[in-house]
Scaffold this active site. Structure first.
Site, mmCIF file in Angstrom:
data_model
loop_
_atom_site.group_PDB
_atom_site.id
_atom_site.type_symbol
_atom_site.label_atom_id
_atom_site.label_comp_id
_atom_site.label_asym_id
_atom_site.label_seq_id
_atom_site.Cartn_x
_atom_site.Cartn_y
_atom_site.Cartn_z
ATOM 1 N N ASP A 63 -2.338 5.233 0.845
ATOM 2 C CA ASP A 63 -3.041 4.083 1.218
ATOM 3 C C ASP A 63 -3.960 4.167 2.188
ATOM 4 O O ASP A 63 -3.901 3.421 3.121
ATOM 5 C CB ASP A 63 -1.824 2.950 1.307
ATOM 6 C CG ASP A 63 -2.315 1.656 1.298
ATOM 7 O OD1 ASP A 63 -3.390 1.376 0.731
ATOM 8 O OD2 ASP A 63 -1.668 0.857 2.021
ATOM 9 N N HIS A 108 6.368 -0.561 7.421
ATOM 10 C CA HIS A 108 7.027 0.344 6.543
ATOM 11 C C HIS A 108 6.536 1.782 7.018
ATOM 12 O O HIS A 108 5.661 1.877 7.802
ATOM 13 C CB HIS A 108 6.407 -0.025 5.018
ATOM 14 C CG HIS A 108 4.904 -0.222 5.122
ATOM 15 N ND1 HIS A 108 4.399 -1.612 5.171
ATOM 16 C CD2 HIS A 108 3.809 0.473 5.025
ATOM 17 C CE1 HIS A 108 3.074 -1.230 5.033
ATOM 18 N NE2 HIS A 108 2.793 -0.021 5.068
ATOM 19 N N GLN A 110 5.772 3.398 0.174
ATOM 20 C CA GLN A 110 5.740 2.839 1.588
ATOM 21 C C GLN A 110 7.197 1.781 1.614
ATOM 22 O O GLN A 110 7.366 0.817 0.896
ATOM 23 C CB GLN A 110 4.629 1.821 1.614
ATOM 24 C CG GLN A 110 3.330 2.690 1.810
ATOM 25 C CD GLN A 110 2.042 1.891 1.658
ATOM 26 O OE1 GLN A 110 1.819 1.351 0.773
ATOM 27 N NE2 GLN A 110 1.319 1.853 2.778
ATOM 28 N N ARG A 118 -3.015 -2.686 16.813
ATOM 29 C CA ARG A 118 -3.199 -3.375 15.436
ATOM 30 C C ARG A 118 -1.785 -3.432 14.827
ATOM 31 O O ARG A 118 -1.595 -2.162 14.084
ATOM 32 C CB ARG A 118 -4.362 -2.985 14.579
ATOM 33 C CG ARG A 118 -4.401 -3.752 13.296
ATOM 34 C CD ARG A 118 -5.571 -2.811 12.471
ATOM 35 N NE ARG A 118 -5.683 -3.906 11.204
ATOM 36 C CZ ARG A 118 -4.903 -3.613 10.071
ATOM 37 N NH1 ARG A 118 -4.051 -2.552 10.253
ATOM 38 N NH2 ARG A 118 -5.249 -4.060 8.854
ATOM 39 N N ASP A 130 -0.053 -3.685 11.737
ATOM 40 C CA ASP A 130 -0.420 -3.833 10.356
ATOM 41 C C ASP A 130 0.722 -4.522 9.738
ATOM 42 O O ASP A 130 2.002 -4.173 10.060
ATOM 43 C CB ASP A 130 -0.540 -2.289 9.778
ATOM 44 C CG ASP A 130 -0.702 -2.385 8.359
ATOM 45 O OD1 ASP A 130 -1.927 -2.848 8.014
ATOM 46 O OD2 ASP A 130 0.076 -2.187 7.585
ATOM 47 N N GLU A 164 -2.525 -8.384 12.567
ATOM 48 C CA GLU A 164 -3.188 -8.406 11.291
ATOM 49 C C GLU A 164 -2.300 -9.270 10.134
ATOM 50 O O GLU A 164 -1.435 -8.879 9.517
ATOM 51 C CB GLU A 164 -3.068 -7.033 10.645
ATOM 52 C CG GLU A 164 -4.047 -6.709 9.432
ATOM 53 C CD GLU A 164 -3.353 -6.689 7.965
ATOM 54 O OE1 GLU A 164 -3.989 -6.819 6.960
ATOM 55 O OE2 GLU A 164 -1.984 -6.440 8.115
ATOM 56 N N HIS A 202 -12.302 -2.900 6.077
ATOM 57 C CA HIS A 202 -11.917 -1.785 5.436
ATOM 58 C C HIS A 202 -11.154 -2.279 4.050
ATOM 59 O O HIS A 202 -10.986 -1.679 2.904
ATOM 60 C CB HIS A 202 -11.037 -0.729 5.925
ATOM 61 C CG HIS A 202 -9.513 -1.216 6.178
ATOM 62 N ND1 HIS A 202 -9.424 -2.261 7.240
ATOM 63 C CD2 HIS A 202 -8.512 -1.015 5.826
ATOM 64 C CE1 HIS A 202 -8.046 -2.425 7.208
ATOM 65 N NE2 HIS A 202 -7.412 -1.837 6.302
ATOM 66 N N ASP A 203 -10.740 -3.475 4.204
ATOM 67 C CA ASP A 203 -9.837 -4.246 2.780
ATOM 68 C C ASP A 203 -10.938 -5.161 1.995
ATOM 69 O O ASP A 203 -11.958 -5.299 2.322
ATOM 70 C CB ASP A 203 -8.574 -4.923 3.510
ATOM 71 C CG ASP A 203 -7.615 -4.146 3.609
ATOM 72 O OD1 ASP A 203 -7.400 -3.221 2.667
ATOM 73 O OD2 ASP A 203 -6.688 -4.402 4.085
ATOM 74 N N ARG A 252 -10.973 -0.051 -3.392
ATOM 75 C CA ARG A 252 -11.412 -0.551 -1.935
ATOM 76 C C ARG A 252 -12.240 0.504 -1.344
ATOM 77 O O ARG A 252 -12.999 0.317 -0.431
ATOM 78 C CB ARG A 252 -10.051 -0.931 -1.295
ATOM 79 C CG ARG A 252 -9.529 -2.185 -1.401
ATOM 80 C CD ARG A 252 -8.220 -2.554 -0.749
ATOM 81 N NE ARG A 252 -7.157 -1.453 -1.241
ATOM 82 C CZ ARG A 252 -6.237 -1.336 -0.227
ATOM 83 N NH1 ARG A 252 -5.839 -2.264 0.704
ATOM 84 N NH2 ARG A 252 -5.303 -0.426 -0.443
#
Length: 624
Positions: free
Chosen positions: A129, A172, A245, A275, A277, A319, A392-393, A506
């Site tokens: 990922d 995760h 994950q 950050r 996540d 995030e 990036h998403d 992506r």
């Protein structure tokens, strides 16, 4: 030396007095009163937490302690108008961490003060990922460098006046992580680090109220793991994202302490911003969406209080891609009044405004963006948005579902996939959950219609560059810390479709940096040079405007044409940002008695009849 040690000890004592009671109360609320845990057990565990924080504070390198002292004296440092972020994948930007160090001069020339390399900690082999499946929080991915390279990058960044942001995937771990591997071998202590359900009925009961993050590529929220089964039954691991994950179980206090130790360790390596996540997913409760639950906020608030003891110059960034009305809650709330307060994340992504700007360019309608500005104005003054044009998403249109009809979101999604008449966009549709609008992949330059071969002077190219510059000029004028996505500064377009890893859409907007293109950034005859020159001017002008300090929210302006976005930034000399989101010239009238100057074009303006060309944005400094 003795006086330095004494002053550090006294400062630590003061921080413990101030912040430990906050953390203690939150952790007792999270973990107290649950059988078979006794009060005696909880007291001993809290002693472990306090010792971990105190030890990290005492071991903090002097250079970082000095930086903490400066930031405590200048607590608005991250809100100042000279702050500018830059986000990238290490391998795609510069190959390795050592390569990033060699590119710091390039970033400093642009004005970057906040460096955000995307996940770089040791990651699962194979599918991971994009690095968000972490196999070891204390090691760097070997192909990118070493832990020493990370420390060296932090030191060099600090010398260049840059803060270093690092992703910590706190929801995760990878299936490859040592904790998960120990669970697979039958260790009950590590099995309890994760959410493992023993029956299909339990899984179905949870799934009834859960959404899905990747409904096409990884449907569902649980993955069968027969190796974890007990007494001949079944076993399903909670996997919100991909099957490899595994979601951590924060109802287990051992998990909280493990992740705290990770944050303390990385902070002492020189990381300035974490950050966090997937922040909303940390706590799970049956019968809920398991997103943004109160316990999630208590966890993050406790981390903030504990880091304020050990590393008070370090920031937390949430995030949280959630409903606009919910995202403000990740800055924190005053428990007595319920009003927003800056006691949780220092920073949070303004995903709503990013999405609303793309929607506005596609529809020519600024009203959703105006409405969103109003709804987001409750942010605490001591906190700041991360503002951005792309990341990036994917662009998740359903993030605006509370504001925008589904029909409109579907139409905009199709527009950016190039699937509607008159679309200039070169993006691609991604996936959607439960019939929602498919999200969008693509680099910003491609979404505004820039063809790789385009050159200034061509109508399509000039219009595409105007749209891209408008997105950045509005974003730079919003309240917050603006972050550029790698390559946008030279209008870099999509990665080749043939080279997308595992067909994951992506990666369309995760290309390799084109350093030949960047080398031509002063060539105004090329699209890259024309855009870089214009963007660089905006960055320099922004740094000179006190009204663009991030403390005060952007205030939407009323009475504008439907296709014009306008907002006011308060300061000694207030600033108006006016953006024409259409392909037609419009004229706006400003209030009687107004006088001002376009600080980018360096010209006085006529308040009675102010023209805005197609896709034009103006920054107007108010003189009276």
């Amino acid at each position: 030396m003795t006086s330095t040690v004494f002053s550090r000890a006294a400062a630590l004592h003061d921080r413990l007095d101030r912040h430990w009671p906050v953390a203690d109360a939150l952790l007792r609320r999270l973990y107290g009163g649950t059988p078979p845990r006794s009060d005696h057990w909880l007291d001993r565990w809290l002693d472990q937490v306090r010792e971990a924080v105190t030890r990290a504070a005492r071991n903090r390198p002097q250079a970082l302690a000095d930086l903490d002292t400066w930031r405590q004296a200048e607590p608005d440092w991250f809100q100042r108008p000279d702050q500018l972020g830059y986000c990238f994948y290490v391998d795609r930007f510069a190959g390795t961490l050592a390569g990033v160090r060699r590119r710091l001069d390039y970033l400093a020339e642009l004005g970057v003060t906040y460096l955000h390399p995307l996940p770089l900690l040791a990651m699962q082999s194979g599918d991971n990922d994009g690095g968000f499946a972490v196999a070891d929080y204390r090691s760097v991915e070997p192909r990118l460098g070493t832990a020493e390279d990370l420390r060296a990058l932090a030191e060099d960044a600090h010398q260049a006046g840059m803060a270093l942001c690092l992703d910590v995937v706190c929801n995760h771990t990878a299936r490859d992580h040592a904790w998960a591997q120990a669970a697979l071998t039958g260790d009950p202590a590590y099995r309890a680090y994760y959410h493992v359900l023993d029956s299909a009925d339990e899984v179905a009961a949870y799934e009834a109220t859960l959404g899905q993050v990747f409904p096409k590529t990884a449907p569902g929220n649980f993955t069968p793991e027969p190796s974890l089964a007990r007494d001949g039954g079944g076993a399903w691991v909670w996997t919100t994202f991909y099957p490899y994950q595994w979601d951590l179980n924060y109802a287990n206090p051992a998990v909280f302490l493990e992740m705290l130790e990770v944050l303390l360790h990385l902070a002492n390596q020189g990381v300035d911003v974490f950050r966090l996540d997937s922040t909303p997913f940390l706590w799970k409760t049956p019968g809920t969406s398991c997103r943004g639950l109160p316990q999630t906020h208590w966890i993050v608030r406790a981390w903030r209080a504990l880091l304020a003891i050990a590393a008070p110059g370090v920031l937390l960034k949430g995030e949280a891609i959630v409903d606009p009305d919910d995202v403000v809650s990740f800055f924190g709330r005053d428990e007595a009044t319920g009003r927003p307060a800056a006691n949780e994340c220092h920073l949070a992504y303004n995903n709503g405004m990013m999405t609303a700007l793309w929607l506005a360019q596609a529809t020519g309608d600024a009203s959703p963006a105006h409405a969103l500005l109003d709804r987001l104005s409750g942010r605490p003054r001591q906190a700041a948005w991360i503002t951005y044009v792309r990341c990036h998403d994917d662009i998740i249109w359903d993030a605006l579902a509370a504001l925008i009809p589904q029909e409109t979101l579907h139409r905009v999604s199709a527009f950016y996939a190039g699937a509607t008449a008159g679309s200039y966009a070169l993006g691609a549709a991604f996936q959607a959950d439960g019939g929602g609008a498919p999200s969008t992949n693509g680099m910003a330059a491609s979404l505004v219609g820039l063809r790789p071969e385009g050159r200034p002077g061509e109508a399509d190219t000039d219009a595409a560059l105007a749209r891209l510059l408008q997105l950045y000029q509005v974003t730079l004028a919003l309240d917050g810390l603006p972050v550029l996505y790698m390559g946008d500064e030279v209008a870099l377009t999509n990665a080749p479709l043939s080279g997308l890893p595992n067909g994951e859409g992506r990666w369309l907007h995760r290309p390799y940096m084109d350093w030949d293109r960047a080398a031509g950034r002063d060539d105004g005859a090329a699209a890259a040079g024309a855009f870089h020159t214009a963007l660089h001017q905006l960055i320099r002008v922004r740094a000179s405007l006190p009204a663009l300090h991030g403390a005060e929210p952007a205030q939407p302006l009323a009475g504008l044409p439907a296709g014009v976005l306008g907002f006011r930034r308060v300061g000694f000399r207030p600033l108006l940002c006016l953006a024409n989101l259409t392909a037609e010239t419009v004229t706006v009238s400003l209030p009687t008695g107004f006088a001002g100057r376009d600080v980018v074009a360096e010209e006085d303006v006529d308040p009675a009849a102010l023209p805005l060309g197609p896709w034009q944005t103006r920054w107007i400094e108010v003189r009276s």
